[in-house]
Design an enzyme around this catalytic site. Structure first.
Site, PDB file in Angstrom:
ATOM      1  N   SER A 116       0.581  -1.228  -0.595  1.00  0.00           N
ATOM      2  CA  SER A 116      -0.152  -0.020   0.272  1.00  0.00           C
ATOM      3  C   SER A 116       0.983   1.835  -0.450  1.00  0.00           C
ATOM      4  CB  SER A 116      -1.304  -0.538   1.656  1.00  0.00           C
ATOM      5  OG  SER A 116      -1.886  -1.368   1.337  1.00  0.00           O
TER       6      SER A 116
HETATM    7  N1  SAH Z   1      -0.653  -5.017   4.264  1.00  0.00           N
HETATM    8  C1  SAH Z   1      -0.279  -5.857   2.761  1.00  0.00           C
HETATM    9  C2  SAH Z   1      -0.850  -5.310   1.192  1.00  0.00           C
HETATM   10  C3  SAH Z   1      -1.137  -6.320   0.968  1.00  0.00           C
HETATM   11  S1  SAH Z   1      -2.144  -6.559  -0.835  1.00  0.00           S
HETATM   12  C4  SAH Z   1       1.468  -4.553   3.171  1.00  0.00           C
HETATM   13  O1  SAH Z   1       1.501  -4.107   3.479  1.00  0.00           O
HETATM   14  O2  SAH Z   1       2.218  -5.386   1.267  1.00  0.00           O
HETATM   15  C5  SAH Z   1      -3.680  -7.160  -0.346  1.00  0.00           C
HETATM   16  C6  SAH Z   1      -2.937  -8.955   0.754  1.00  0.00           C
HETATM   17  O3  SAH Z   1      -3.932  -9.812   1.419  1.00  0.00           O
HETATM   18  C7  SAH Z   1      -2.316  -9.282  -0.755  1.00  0.00           C
HETATM   19  O4  SAH Z   1      -1.049 -10.165  -0.344  1.00  0.00           O
HETATM   20  C8  SAH Z   1      -3.082 -10.656  -0.833  1.00  0.00           C
HETATM   21  O5  SAH Z   1      -2.334 -12.089  -1.746  1.00  0.00           O
HETATM   22  C9  SAH Z   1      -3.961 -11.114   0.299  1.00  0.00           C
HETATM   23  N2  SAH Z   1      -5.323 -11.700   0.300  1.00  0.00           N
HETATM   24  C10 SAH Z   1      -5.971 -11.824  -0.778  1.00  0.00           C
HETATM   25  N3  SAH Z   1      -7.024 -11.995  -0.136  1.00  0.00           N
HETATM   26  C11 SAH Z   1      -6.928 -12.815   1.350  1.00  0.00           C
HETATM   27  C12 SAH Z   1      -7.562 -13.503   2.155  1.00  0.00           C
HETATM   28  N4  SAH Z   1      -8.841 -14.016   1.899  1.00  0.00           N
HETATM   29  N5  SAH Z   1      -7.189 -14.327   3.048  1.00  0.00           N
HETATM   30  C13 SAH Z   1      -5.739 -13.660   3.867  1.00  0.00           C
HETATM   31  N6  SAH Z   1      -5.110 -12.870   2.671  1.00  0.00           N
HETATM   32  C14 SAH Z   1      -5.664 -12.615   1.252  1.00  0.00           C
END
Ligand code: SAH
Length: 235
Positions: free
Chosen positions: A89
């Site tokens: 993000s």
């Molecule tokens: N907090 C992260 C943002 C990652 S983007 C950072 O600081 O980089 C969102 C993430 O959520 C992705 O890695 C994606 O694979 C994960 N995601 C999507 N659906 C999900 C689910 N149902 N359960 C767990 N993780 C999930």
């Protein structure tokens, strides 16, 4: 040269170095000035005031969570691709969601969507324990490796879906989602402690960042914060 360094530090945010281990001396941390500038121009300038959040964003080496080919963009005011169709993000959004969590240092926090691990590191700086779940095994493995190499010992990892409860560890004082569900799943609402708070992007075409405060009667007080754009939460 000494004068110009003093000049630089006069522009630093108040308390920028507080909470930064003196052992992490500036020469050994070549990006600290980049992070101070990031916090000053993108985060403080947009009204984030929680000093613990600001300090954590100065301290955590964001550049370590960004893929090597995007290093030059690590401190830019934008999300970046981390592979597997996912993103780290934008710094401001990480700061805003962190501030909204109102962490004092005592909380047990559930994070859904470990991704790069960056938000997780910020949470680990500010809460007692972080429980993070990621659905893409490769991302989970990479994040775990970086977070361990940075020395965090208060992060618990799980590979799987955030739609599934984490019964051994629930309830949590705070829950943060970094992927957007169409609606907040019941399983997550149930894992929030009375008096606790959930911060989450919710919706599909139009997404809103929302807070859910769990009242004494178990019901949630729901507040819309601002429109956002997150990757969808995978089923
Ligand atoms: N907090 C992260 C943002 C990652 S983007 C950072 O600081 O980089 C969102 C993430 O959520 C992705 O890695 C994606 O694979 C994960 N995601 C999507 N659906 C999900 C689910 N149902 N359960 C767990 N993780 C999930």
């Amino acid at each position: 040269m000494e004068t110009s360094r003093e000049q630089d530090s006069a522009d630093l945010p108040l308390n920028a170095f507080q909470g930064v281990n003196p052992k992490d001396s500036i020469p050994k941390d070549p990006h600290i000035i980049d992070r101070i500038r990031m916090v000053d121009t993108q985060i403080k300038a947009r009204g984030i005031q929680d000093s613990r959040t600001l300090q954590a964003m100065v301290k955590v080496p964001r550049e370590r969570f960004v893929p090597p080919n995007l290093q030059s963009l690590a401190f830019e005011d934008r999300p970046l691709s981390i592979g597997s169709g996912q993103t780290i993000s934008q710094p401001y959004i990480v700061a805003l969601m962190t501030e909204l969590l109102q962490l004092t240092g005592k909380e047990r926090v559930l994070e859904v969507g470990t991704g790069s691990g960056y938000q997780c590191a910020i949470l680990a700086e500010l809460a007692a324990e972080v429980f993070t779940v990621e659905i893409v095994p490769d991302l989970a493995a990479r994040a775990q490796k970086i977070l361990k190499s940075l020395g965090y010992t208060n992060i618990h990892f799980r590979v799987g879906s955030g739609f599934e409860p984490w019964p051994k560890e629930a309830p949590f004082d705070r829950i943060i989602l970094t992927a957007a569900p169409r609606e907040l799943p019941q399983s997550l609402l149930e894992q929030c402690r009375i008096g606790g708070r959930i911060v989450a992007p919710v919706g599909r075409e139009t997404q809103w960042l929302m807070t859910y405060d769990r009242q004494k009667n178990g019901h949630f007080l729901v507040t819309k914060i601002l429109p956002v754009r997150f990757v969808p939460m995978l089923p």
